[in-house]
Design a protein around this motif. Structure first.
Motif, short mmCIF file in Angstrom:
data_model
loop_
_atom_site.label_atom_id
_atom_site.label_comp_id
_atom_site.label_asym_id
_atom_site.label_seq_id
_atom_site.Cartn_x
_atom_site.Cartn_y
_atom_site.Cartn_z
N TRP A 1 -54.52 -49.89 52.15
CA TRP A 1 -53.62 -50.20 51.05
C TRP A 1 -52.59 -51.21 51.53
O TRP A 1 -52.24 -51.24 52.71
CB TRP A 1 -52.91 -48.91 50.58
N GLY A 2 -52.10 -52.04 50.62
CA GLY A 2 -51.08 -53.02 50.99
C GLY A 2 -50.21 -53.41 49.82
O GLY A 2 -50.56 -53.18 48.65
N VAL A 3 -49.07 -54.01 50.17
CA VAL A 3 -48.12 -54.48 49.16
C VAL A 3 -47.43 -55.72 49.70
O VAL A 3 -47.24 -55.86 50.91
CB VAL A 3 -47.09 -53.38 48.80
N VAL A 4 -47.08 -56.62 48.81
CA VAL A 4 -46.29 -57.80 49.15
C VAL A 4 -44.90 -57.59 48.56
O VAL A 4 -44.76 -57.37 47.35
CB VAL A 4 -46.89 -59.09 48.54
N LEU A 5 -43.88 -57.64 49.40
CA LEU A 5 -42.50 -57.64 48.91
C LEU A 5 -42.05 -59.08 48.86
O LEU A 5 -42.28 -59.84 49.81
CB LEU A 5 -41.59 -56.82 49.83
N HIS A 6 -41.42 -59.47 47.78
CA HIS A 6 -41.03 -60.87 47.59
C HIS A 6 -39.75 -60.94 46.76
O HIS A 6 -39.31 -59.96 46.18
CB HIS A 6 -42.16 -61.64 46.89
N ARG A 7 -39.19 -62.14 46.71
CA ARG A 7 -38.01 -62.39 45.87
C ARG A 7 -38.50 -62.59 44.45
O ARG A 7 -39.44 -63.35 44.20
CB ARG A 7 -37.27 -63.63 46.34
N ARG A 8 -37.86 -61.90 43.53
CA ARG A 8 -38.26 -61.98 42.13
C ARG A 8 -37.04 -62.22 41.26
O ARG A 8 -36.01 -61.58 41.43
CB ARG A 8 -38.94 -60.66 41.74
N ASP A 9 -37.16 -63.16 40.36
CA ASP A 9 -36.08 -63.44 39.42
C ASP A 9 -36.26 -62.52 38.22
O ASP A 9 -37.24 -62.62 37.49
CB ASP A 9 -36.12 -64.90 38.99
N GLU A 10 -35.32 -61.61 38.07
CA GLU A 10 -35.38 -60.66 36.97
C GLU A 10 -34.17 -60.85 36.08
O GLU A 10 -33.06 -60.47 36.46
CB GLU A 10 -35.44 -59.24 37.52
N ARG A 11 -34.38 -61.52 34.95
CA ARG A 11 -33.29 -61.78 34.00
C ARG A 11 -32.14 -62.53 34.65
O ARG A 11 -30.98 -62.19 34.49
CB ARG A 11 -32.82 -60.49 33.36
N GLY A 12 -32.48 -63.53 35.46
CA GLY A 12 -31.47 -64.36 36.10
C GLY A 12 -30.86 -63.79 37.36
O GLY A 12 -29.97 -64.39 37.94
N ARG A 13 -31.35 -62.64 37.82
CA ARG A 13 -30.83 -62.02 39.04
C ARG A 13 -31.95 -61.89 40.06
O ARG A 13 -33.07 -61.56 39.72
CB ARG A 13 -30.27 -60.63 38.74
N THR B 1 -31.38 -59.21 51.84
CA THR B 1 -31.19 -59.18 50.40
C THR B 1 -32.29 -60.07 49.80
O THR B 1 -32.89 -60.88 50.52
CB THR B 1 -29.81 -59.72 50.01
N PRO B 2 -32.56 -59.94 48.53
CA PRO B 2 -33.58 -60.82 47.94
C PRO B 2 -33.29 -62.30 48.17
O PRO B 2 -34.20 -63.09 48.43
CB PRO B 2 -33.55 -60.46 46.45
N ASP B 3 -32.02 -62.70 48.09
CA ASP B 3 -31.67 -64.11 48.30
C ASP B 3 -31.91 -64.56 49.74
O ASP B 3 -32.16 -65.74 49.98
CB ASP B 3 -30.21 -64.36 47.93
N ALA B 4 -31.79 -63.64 50.70
CA ALA B 4 -31.94 -63.99 52.11
C ALA B 4 -33.36 -63.77 52.63
O ALA B 4 -33.62 -64.03 53.81
CB ALA B 4 -30.96 -63.17 52.95
N LEU B 5 -34.25 -63.32 51.79
CA LEU B 5 -35.62 -63.06 52.22
C LEU B 5 -36.27 -64.38 52.64
O LEU B 5 -36.37 -65.31 51.85
CB LEU B 5 -36.40 -62.43 51.06
N PRO B 6 -36.70 -64.49 53.92
CA PRO B 6 -37.22 -65.76 54.41
C PRO B 6 -38.59 -66.12 53.84
O PRO B 6 -39.01 -67.26 53.88
CB PRO B 6 -37.31 -65.55 55.93
N GLY B 7 -39.29 -65.16 53.31
CA GLY B 7 -40.62 -65.36 52.74
C GLY B 7 -41.15 -64.02 52.30
O GLY B 7 -40.41 -63.04 52.26
N GLU B 8 -42.40 -63.96 51.98
CA GLU B 8 -42.98 -62.70 51.55
C GLU B 8 -43.19 -61.78 52.74
O GLU B 8 -43.45 -62.23 53.85
CB GLU B 8 -44.34 -62.94 50.88
N LEU B 9 -43.07 -60.48 52.50
CA LEU B 9 -43.36 -59.47 53.52
C LEU B 9 -44.66 -58.79 53.12
O LEU B 9 -44.74 -58.14 52.07
CB LEU B 9 -42.24 -58.43 53.60
N PHE B 10 -45.69 -58.95 53.95
CA PHE B 10 -46.98 -58.31 53.70
C PHE B 10 -47.00 -57.01 54.49
O PHE B 10 -47.01 -57.03 55.73
CB PHE B 10 -48.13 -59.23 54.12
N LEU B 11 -46.98 -55.89 53.79
CA LEU B 11 -46.93 -54.58 54.42
C LEU B 11 -48.24 -53.84 54.17
O LEU B 11 -48.67 -53.72 53.02
CB LEU B 11 -45.76 -53.77 53.88
#
Length: 150
Positions: A30-42, A129-139
């Motif tokens: 199983w795997g997941v990608v954590l990433h920065r996501r723009d949700e309603r401008g945040r 923080t989402p803004d400081a995330l250097p890229g996607e995290l593949f877990l």
């Protein structure tokens, strides 16, 4: 709302990472990608699973991911915790108590135990923080964590 094209691109990249590690003993199922996501401008933490589910990262999901044990890029064990949360979204000015709080800041530690006294790799951990995330995290995880969709 996450674009279907973005979700599909993350899902394909996650499938590639999982393929690299499919023969690991025991294998990652199983795997997941954590990433920065723009949700309603945040900026928020988004998550895309291998099954194509796209969702916002909540505290219960993060806790389940940490309990299951996961590896960054299938190579390095990590420990994850929420440093800060965002209250559940409001409906008409009233908090939604049935919605889980969102993760606003993520603490990450590296190494087998990834505790505060686990040496150099643990010292390289930090807070994101989402803004400081250097890229996607593949877990990757051996099994799907409780409460997570496929």
């Amino acid at each position: 709302m996450q674009s279907p094209l973005v979700t599909e691109a993350y899902q394909e990249r996650l499938a590639t990472v999982m393929t690299w590690h499919r023969d690991a003993r025991p294998g990652f199922r199983w795997g997941v990608v954590l990433h920065r996501r723009d949700e309603r401008g945040r900026a928020r933490f988004g998550a895309v699973t291998a099954g194509g589910e796209s969702l916002l990262l909540t505290v219960p999901l993060l806790e389940a991911l940490d309990e299951a044990g996961c590896w960054l890029d299938g190579a390095l064990p990590v420990r994850l915790a929420s440093c800060a949360v965002v209250a559940p979204p409001m409906a008409g000015g009233v908090p939604r108590p049935t919605r889980a709080p969102l993760v606003a800041a993520l603490a990450i530690g590296f190494g087998a135990q990834a505790g505060p006294d686990e040496g150099l790799l643990a010292a390289m951990g930090g807070e994101l923080t989402p803004d400081a995330l250097p890229g996607e995290l593949f877990l990757l995880a051996r099994e799907r964590p409780a409460r997570w969709p496929r």
